[in-house]
Scaffold this motif. Structure first.
Motif, PDB file in Angstrom:
ATOM      1  N   LEU A 159      34.331  45.248  31.737  1.00 55.66           N
ATOM      2  CA  LEU A 159      35.747  45.605  31.706  1.00 55.66           C
ATOM      3  C   LEU A 159      36.542  44.895  32.784  1.00 55.66           C
ATOM      4  O   LEU A 159      37.670  44.449  32.558  1.00 55.66           O
ATOM      5  CB  LEU A 159      35.894  47.124  31.846  1.00 55.66           C
ATOM      6  N   ILE A 160      35.971  44.746  33.977  1.00 56.82           N
ATOM      7  CA  ILE A 160      36.692  44.123  35.078  1.00 56.82           C
ATOM      8  C   ILE A 160      36.973  42.645  34.811  1.00 56.82           C
ATOM      9  O   ILE A 160      37.819  42.024  35.452  1.00 56.82           O
ATOM     10  CB  ILE A 160      35.906  44.295  36.404  1.00 56.82           C
ATOM     11  N   GLY A 161      36.282  42.088  33.810  1.00 58.67           N
ATOM     12  CA  GLY A 161      36.485  40.681  33.482  1.00 58.67           C
ATOM     13  C   GLY A 161      37.905  40.343  33.078  1.00 58.67           C
ATOM     14  O   GLY A 161      38.359  39.209  33.265  1.00 58.67           O
ATOM     15  N   ILE A 162      38.667  41.307  32.535  1.00 58.14           N
ATOM     16  CA  ILE A 162      40.033  41.003  32.124  1.00 58.14           C
ATOM     17  C   ILE A 162      40.901  40.666  33.328  1.00 58.14           C
ATOM     18  O   ILE A 162      41.793  39.813  33.246  1.00 58.14           O
ATOM     19  CB  ILE A 162      40.642  42.165  31.308  1.00 58.14           C
ATOM     20  N   ALA A 163      40.681  41.293  34.474  1.00 60.69           N
ATOM     21  CA  ALA A 163      41.442  40.965  35.677  1.00 60.69           C
ATOM     22  C   ALA A 163      41.116  39.551  36.159  1.00 60.69           C
ATOM     23  O   ALA A 163      41.986  38.836  36.665  1.00 60.69           O
ATOM     24  CB  ALA A 163      41.148  41.981  36.783  1.00 60.69           C
ATOM     25  N   MET A 164      39.868  39.133  35.982  1.00 60.87           N
ATOM     26  CA  MET A 164      39.474  37.772  36.344  1.00 60.87           C
ATOM     27  C   MET A 164      40.094  36.764  35.387  1.00 60.87           C
ATOM     28  O   MET A 164      40.618  35.727  35.797  1.00 60.87           O
ATOM     29  CB  MET A 164      37.948  37.669  36.332  1.00 60.87           C
ATOM     30  N   TYR A 165      40.057  37.081  34.105  1.00 61.13           N
ATOM     31  CA  TYR A 165      40.617  36.193  33.093  1.00 61.13           C
ATOM     32  C   TYR A 165      42.121  36.014  33.277  1.00 61.13           C
ATOM     33  O   TYR A 165      42.670  34.936  33.031  1.00 61.13           O
ATOM     34  CB  TYR A 165      40.320  36.766  31.707  1.00 61.13           C
ATOM     35  N   ALA A 166      42.804  37.073  33.717  1.00 60.58           N
ATOM     36  CA  ALA A 166      44.252  37.040  33.852  1.00 60.58           C
ATOM     37  C   ALA A 166      44.722  36.365  35.140  1.00 60.58           C
ATOM     38  O   ALA A 166      45.917  36.098  35.296  1.00 60.58           O
ATOM     39  CB  ALA A 166      44.812  38.463  33.793  1.00 60.58           C
ATOM     40  N   ASN A 167      43.790  36.076  36.054  1.00 63.61           N
ATOM     41  CA  ASN A 167      44.152  35.459  37.340  1.00 63.61           C
ATOM     42  C   ASN A 167      43.214  34.296  37.656  1.00 63.61           C
ATOM     43  O   ASN A 167      42.502  34.309  38.669  1.00 63.61           O
ATOM     44  CB  ASN A 167      44.092  36.510  38.457  1.00 63.61           C
ATOM     45  N   PRO A 168      43.183  33.265  36.813  1.00 65.80           N
ATOM     46  CA  PRO A 168      42.187  32.189  36.976  1.00 65.80           C
ATOM     47  C   PRO A 168      42.338  31.412  38.271  1.00 65.80           C
ATOM     48  O   PRO A 168      41.334  31.035  38.878  1.00 65.80           O
ATOM     49  CB  PRO A 168      42.443  31.298  35.754  1.00 65.80           C
ATOM     50  N   LYS A 169      43.561  31.165  38.715  1.00 62.60           N
ATOM     51  CA  LYS A 169      43.766  30.382  39.932  1.00 62.60           C
ATOM     52  C   LYS A 169      43.183  31.083  41.153  1.00 62.60           C
ATOM     53  O   LYS A 169      42.519  30.473  41.994  1.00 62.60           O
ATOM     54  CB  LYS A 169      45.258  30.117  40.149  1.00 62.60           C
ATOM     55  N   GLN A 170      43.413  32.379  41.244  1.00 60.62           N
ATOM     56  CA  GLN A 170      42.907  33.145  42.381  1.00 60.62           C
ATOM     57  C   GLN A 170      41.388  33.301  42.346  1.00 60.62           C
ATOM     58  O   GLN A 170      40.743  33.412  43.384  1.00 60.62           O
ATOM     59  CB  GLN A 170      43.572  34.522  42.432  1.00 60.62           C
ATOM     60  N   MET A 171      40.810  33.319  41.130  1.00 62.10           N
ATOM     61  CA  MET A 171      39.361  33.489  41.019  1.00 62.10           C
ATOM     62  C   MET A 171      38.603  32.251  41.472  1.00 62.10           C
ATOM     63  O   MET A 171      37.490  32.345  41.969  1.00 62.10           O
ATOM     64  CB  MET A 171      38.976  33.808  39.567  1.00 62.10           C
ATOM     65  N   GLY A 172      39.219  31.057  41.272  1.00 61.81           N
ATOM     66  CA  GLY A 172      38.537  29.812  41.600  1.00 61.81           C
ATOM     67  C   GLY A 172      37.575  29.402  40.504  1.00 61.81           C
ATOM     68  O   GLY A 172      37.292  30.165  39.571  1.00 61.81           O
TER      69      GLY A 172
END
Length: 328
Positions: A238-251
């Protein structure tokens, strides 16, 4: 009789009358579950619901769960988890249970650390009691429609499409790995309709999903098992959506993430007769991020009826490297 679907084993608990009344433990060792160093949160959610469901009458079905993850649960074959259920309230239409999970010794010692807590609420779904007369409920009945499916169905997407997506994003130079749906696990995921947008709150991730293997032909296909299976599903990546929505910050390859974990998890079940082995449509989004936390939302519909069957809201911890380190 068809063999039970894998998720039936995952959500199962068994009573421990020698330790106490309404005390349960995981039926299978956690090391046999799809978990890493810490136990997958969906297991705790589903098993807590299974334990609470074992303490209510047959006419009551879970309608909501409010859970807090207190400490990581170690996935070892020796340290089992104890679910202690408190019968907080029993009414004619509603019942409430509080489940406190501990991990430590095998005797249910009160000093064992609490690792997980959940308030599980039940409703009598057969009738509504008015005085001494049983009457059918006259209730409001509405919900949001299915999201756009772009003319697709589960058969439009190959069973190995999920593996292809993961492989495409798993290289060292990949900008971001999308939410990593389980493969070979409890559920059959068929991802589609990834929506990337400038604003994180406008991003969407959608999938067709159902249990691996049938529940309907199994002796284990009770309402409690199906609802517990949905609880398991609700936390998968579920937490993957926050990563998907913020690709630049995730690196690249999400290398900037230092910690990710669920803090609080709320489920509302809209259909007590849901079948987890029927195709569902799942949509995930994120509405807020700040103070090292993110707020996530998930809605799930039955594909055949188009009716909403589950809504999930979760607050998760998502920590990133300091800005200077993330540029290295």
């Amino acid at each position: 009789m068809s063999p039970a679907a894998p998720v039936v084993r995952y959500v199962a608990v068994r009573p421990l009358p020698d330790i106490g009344v309404d005390v349960f433990t995981n039926d299978q060792p956690f090391t046999r579950q799809p978990a890493g160093r810490a136990v997958f949160g969906g297991l705790l959610l589903s098993q807590a619901i299974s334990a609470a469901s074992a303490t209510v009458g047959a006419g009551f079905h879970v309608h909501s769960s409010h859970a807090t993850f207190v400490r990581p649960v170690t996935a070892t074959s020796k340290a089992r988890l104890l679910y202690c259920v408190e019968r907080v309230a029993d009414g004619r239409s509603f019942a409430t249970r509080v489940v406190r999970a501990t991990q430590g010794g095998d005797d249910g010692d009160e000093q064992d650390p609490c690792v997980f807590m959940a308030t599980v609420s039940f409703q009598s779904t057969d009738t509504v009691l008015t005085g001494d007369i049983k009457t059918k409920a006259n209730v409001l009945d509405y919900g949001p429609p299915l999201p756009s499916l772009d003319g697709l169905g589960p058969d439009s997407i190959s069973e190995d499409h999920n593996r292809q997506i993961l492989a495409a994003f798993s290289g060292a130079d990949a900008l971001l790995r999308p939410p990593s749906f389980s493969e070979g696990g409890a559920f059959d995921w068929r991802p589609f309709g990834f929506v990337q947008a400038k604003n994180p709150w406008d991003c969407r991730v959608r999938s067709f999903v159902r249990s691996q293997g049938p529940l309907s032909d199994s002796n284990h296909s009770t309402p409690a098992v199906n609802l517990a299976a949905l609880a398991y599903l609700s936390d998968e990546s579920l937490i993957g959506i926050a990563m998907y929505a913020n690709p630049k910050q995730m690196g690249k390859g999400t290398r900037n993430i230092t910690m990710a974990a669920t803090l609080n998890h709320k489920i509302t079940f809209h259909d007590p007769h849901v079948k987890a082995d029927e195709w569902m449509v799942l949509e995930r989004s994120t509405s807020w991020g700040g103070n090292g936390r993110v707020l996530l939302r998930q809605q799930t519909w039955n594909l055949g009826s188009g009716r909403l069957i589950m809504t999930v809201e979760a607050e998760c911890l998502l920590r990133l490297k300091p800005e200077a380190d993330s540029k290295l």
